[in-house]
Scaffold this motif. Structure first.
Motif, PDB file in Angstrom:
ATOM      1  N   TYR A 158      86.075  57.845  93.180  1.00  0.00           N
ATOM      2  CA  TYR A 158      85.477  58.897  92.360  1.00  0.00           C
ATOM      3  C   TYR A 158      85.166  58.398  90.956  1.00  0.00           C
ATOM      4  O   TYR A 158      85.893  57.582  90.395  1.00  0.00           O
ATOM      5  N   SER A 159      84.079  58.897  90.414  1.00  0.00           N
ATOM      6  CA  SER A 159      83.699  58.599  89.032  1.00  0.00           C
ATOM      7  C   SER A 159      83.185  59.875  88.396  1.00  0.00           C
ATOM      8  O   SER A 159      82.457  60.645  89.027  1.00  0.00           O
ATOM      9  N   ASP A 160      83.568  60.112  87.135  1.00  0.00           N
ATOM     10  CA  ASP A 160      83.064  61.324  86.479  1.00  0.00           C
ATOM     11  C   ASP A 160      81.724  61.076  85.798  1.00  0.00           C
ATOM     12  O   ASP A 160      81.191  61.968  85.132  1.00  0.00           O
ATOM     13  N   GLN A 161      81.190  59.873  85.980  1.00  0.00           N
ATOM     14  CA  GLN A 161      79.888  59.552  85.423  1.00  0.00           C
ATOM     15  C   GLN A 161      78.801  59.807  86.469  1.00  0.00           C
ATOM     16  O   GLN A 161      78.981  59.494  87.642  1.00  0.00           O
ATOM     17  N   PRO A 162      77.682  60.375  86.069  1.00  0.00           N
ATOM     18  CA  PRO A 162      76.591  60.597  87.027  1.00  0.00           C
ATOM     19  C   PRO A 162      76.133  59.285  87.659  1.00  0.00           C
ATOM     20  O   PRO A 162      76.039  58.259  86.977  1.00  0.00           O
ATOM     21  N   THR A 163      75.901  59.302  88.934  1.00  0.00           N
ATOM     22  CA  THR A 163      75.458  58.108  89.642  1.00  0.00           C
ATOM     23  C   THR A 163      73.957  58.176  89.875  1.00  0.00           C
ATOM     24  O   THR A 163      73.461  59.141  90.451  1.00  0.00           O
ATOM     25  N   GLU A 164      73.247  57.182  89.390  1.00  0.00           N
ATOM     26  CA  GLU A 164      71.819  57.111  89.657  1.00  0.00           C
ATOM     27  C   GLU A 164      71.598  56.464  91.018  1.00  0.00           C
ATOM     28  O   GLU A 164      72.184  55.421  91.311  1.00  0.00           O
ATOM     29  N   TYR A 165      70.791  57.085  91.831  1.00  0.00           N
ATOM     30  CA  TYR A 165      70.537  56.530  93.158  1.00  0.00           C
ATOM     31  C   TYR A 165      69.158  56.968  93.618  1.00  0.00           C
ATOM     32  O   TYR A 165      68.574  57.917  93.088  1.00  0.00           O
ATOM     33  N   ASN A 166      68.632  56.253  94.593  1.00  0.00           N
ATOM     34  CA  ASN A 166      67.355  56.626  95.186  1.00  0.00           C
ATOM     35  C   ASN A 166      67.459  56.493  96.699  1.00  0.00           C
ATOM     36  O   ASN A 166      68.548  56.253  97.238  1.00  0.00           O
ATOM     37  N   GLU A 167      66.351  56.646  97.379  1.00  0.00           N
ATOM     38  CA  GLU A 167      66.391  56.619  98.845  1.00  0.00           C
ATOM     39  C   GLU A 167      66.812  55.263  99.388  1.00  0.00           C
ATOM     40  O   GLU A 167      67.430  55.171 100.446  1.00  0.00           O
ATOM     41  N   PHE A 168      66.461  54.201  98.667  1.00  0.00           N
ATOM     42  CA  PHE A 168      66.904  52.869  99.104  1.00  0.00           C
ATOM     43  C   PHE A 168      68.430  52.812  99.138  1.00  0.00           C
ATOM     44  O   PHE A 168      69.027  52.294 100.084  1.00  0.00           O
ATOM     45  N   ASP A 169      69.086  53.348  98.105  1.00  0.00           N
ATOM     46  CA  ASP A 169      70.547  53.356  98.046  1.00  0.00           C
ATOM     47  C   ASP A 169      71.145  54.141  99.208  1.00  0.00           C
ATOM     48  O   ASP A 169      72.180  53.764  99.766  1.00  0.00           O
ATOM     49  N   ILE A 170      70.493  55.244  99.569  1.00  0.00           N
ATOM     50  CA  ILE A 170      71.009  56.085 100.649  1.00  0.00           C
ATOM     51  C   ILE A 170      70.903  55.386 102.002  1.00  0.00           C
ATOM     52  O   ILE A 170      71.832  55.420 102.813  1.00  0.00           O
ATOM     53  N   PHE A 171      69.779  54.727 102.246  1.00  0.00           N
ATOM     54  CA  PHE A 171      69.547  54.152 103.572  1.00  0.00           C
ATOM     55  C   PHE A 171      70.016  52.698 103.714  1.00  0.00           C
ATOM     56  O   PHE A 171      70.325  52.259 104.819  1.00  0.00           O
ATOM     57  N   ALA A 172      70.070  51.950 102.611  1.00  0.00           N
ATOM     58  CA  ALA A 172      70.517  50.553 102.684  1.00  0.00           C
ATOM     59  C   ALA A 172      71.929  50.374 102.158  1.00  0.00           C
ATOM     60  O   ALA A 172      72.614  49.406 102.514  1.00  0.00           O
ATOM     61  N   GLY A 173      72.383  51.283 101.322  1.00  0.00           N
ATOM     62  CA  GLY A 173      73.734  51.207 100.796  1.00  0.00           C
ATOM     63  C   GLY A 173      73.985  49.950  99.987  1.00  0.00           C
ATOM     64  O   GLY A 173      73.104  49.428  99.320  1.00  0.00           O
ATOM     65  N   LYS A 174      75.206  49.450 100.087  1.00  0.00           N
ATOM     66  CA  LYS A 174      75.609  48.235  99.374  1.00  0.00           C
ATOM     67  C   LYS A 174      75.699  47.045 100.325  1.00  0.00           C
ATOM     68  O   LYS A 174      76.391  46.064 100.046  1.00  0.00           O
ATOM     69  N   LEU A 175      75.012  47.132 101.455  1.00  0.00           N
ATOM     70  CA  LEU A 175      75.060  46.042 102.424  1.00  0.00           C
ATOM     71  C   LEU A 175      74.488  44.758 101.833  1.00  0.00           C
ATOM     72  O   LEU A 175      73.500  44.782 101.109  1.00  0.00           O
TER      73      LEU A 175
END
Length: 236
Positions: A158-175
């Motif tokens: 968990y982080s209390d800081q807003p996380t910036e993400y886009n569709e690439f992050d959702i579908f590719a993750g941190k792989l």
């Protein structure tokens, strides 16, 4: 000694030494038994929604002489999990949407104390989207192969800081595109997105078709060691 398959072994490798893990949907309790046997944890919890798996889990725990170290109980998701006594939450072997639903019912997880170790069998994108939307960050992700299929294991906090993400992050993750199993997962995801794009095309929605196709191209390019789409770092 218990031996684990690749999926659970990858989960076990992310449990912090000396912390108290809770294995949700434990089935046979192999993971908590392994963690105790290998000195990673001194105490663990194991839960499952069904009575029969818990009976099996308790038998295995007793068989290995760990009844004083592993507490097994029936619970729906994280209900009845002692949040003041656990640190690392492991949920493996379920669909990503099911895991997200379990997490959503436990608001107490929004605390720096906890580490989430999650192994979705499908719909990993739904799980990543839930994590990003609810203030969690993915600190590590690894692809593993078991019985001829490739899966991902996600480590989140968990982080209390807003996380910036886009569709690439959702579908590719941190792989990691340098990993052969991650490459297989990424290419599979790109193929799924292309099928979705074709569906939009069949309905005449050309803007959505292009968006999905472009995203699939970005993921394919990353899988081949290129760039992670727009504004992404190169994978060297």
């Amino acid at each position: 000694m218990i031996t684990l398959g690749a999926r659970l072994e990858a989960c076990a490798s992310l449990v912090r030494k000396g912390k108290v893990p809770a294995d949700v949907g434990t089935d046979h309790a192999y993971l908590p038994i392994w963690l105790i046997q290998n000195g990673i944890a001194e105490k663990a919890y194991a839960s499952d929604i069904n009575e029969e798996p818990i009976k099996t889990a308790k038998n295995n725990i007793e068989r290995y002489g760990l009844s004083d170290k592993i507490i097994a109980f029936t619970a729906d998701g994280l209900q009845n999990t002692p949040y003041d006594d656990v640190d690392d939450i492991i949920i493996a072997g379920m669909g990503g949407d099911n895991i997200a639903e379990i997490l959503s019912s436990a608001d107490w997880l929004k605390n720096y104390r906890y580490r989430l170790i999650l192994q979705p069998m499908s719909r990993a994108s739904k799980l990543r989207e839930f994590l990003y939307k609810n203030g969690f960050v993915i600190i590590y992700e690894k692809a593993v192969c078991e019985a001829g299929r490739v899966y991902t294991v996600i480590c989140s906090e968990y982080s209390d800081q807003p996380t910036e993400y886009n569709e690439f992050d959702i579908f590719a993750g941190k792989l990691d595109c340098k990993d052969k199993y991650a490459t297989l997962l990424l290419k599979k995801q790109a193929g799924i997105l292309r099928s979705i794009a074709e569906g939009y095309g069949a309905k005449g929605n050309l803007s959505e078709k292009k968006r999905m196709s472009d995203l699939a191209d970005d993921i394919d390019q990353y899988a081949m060691g290129g760039k992670q789409g727009d504004k992404r770092k190169e994978c060297l």
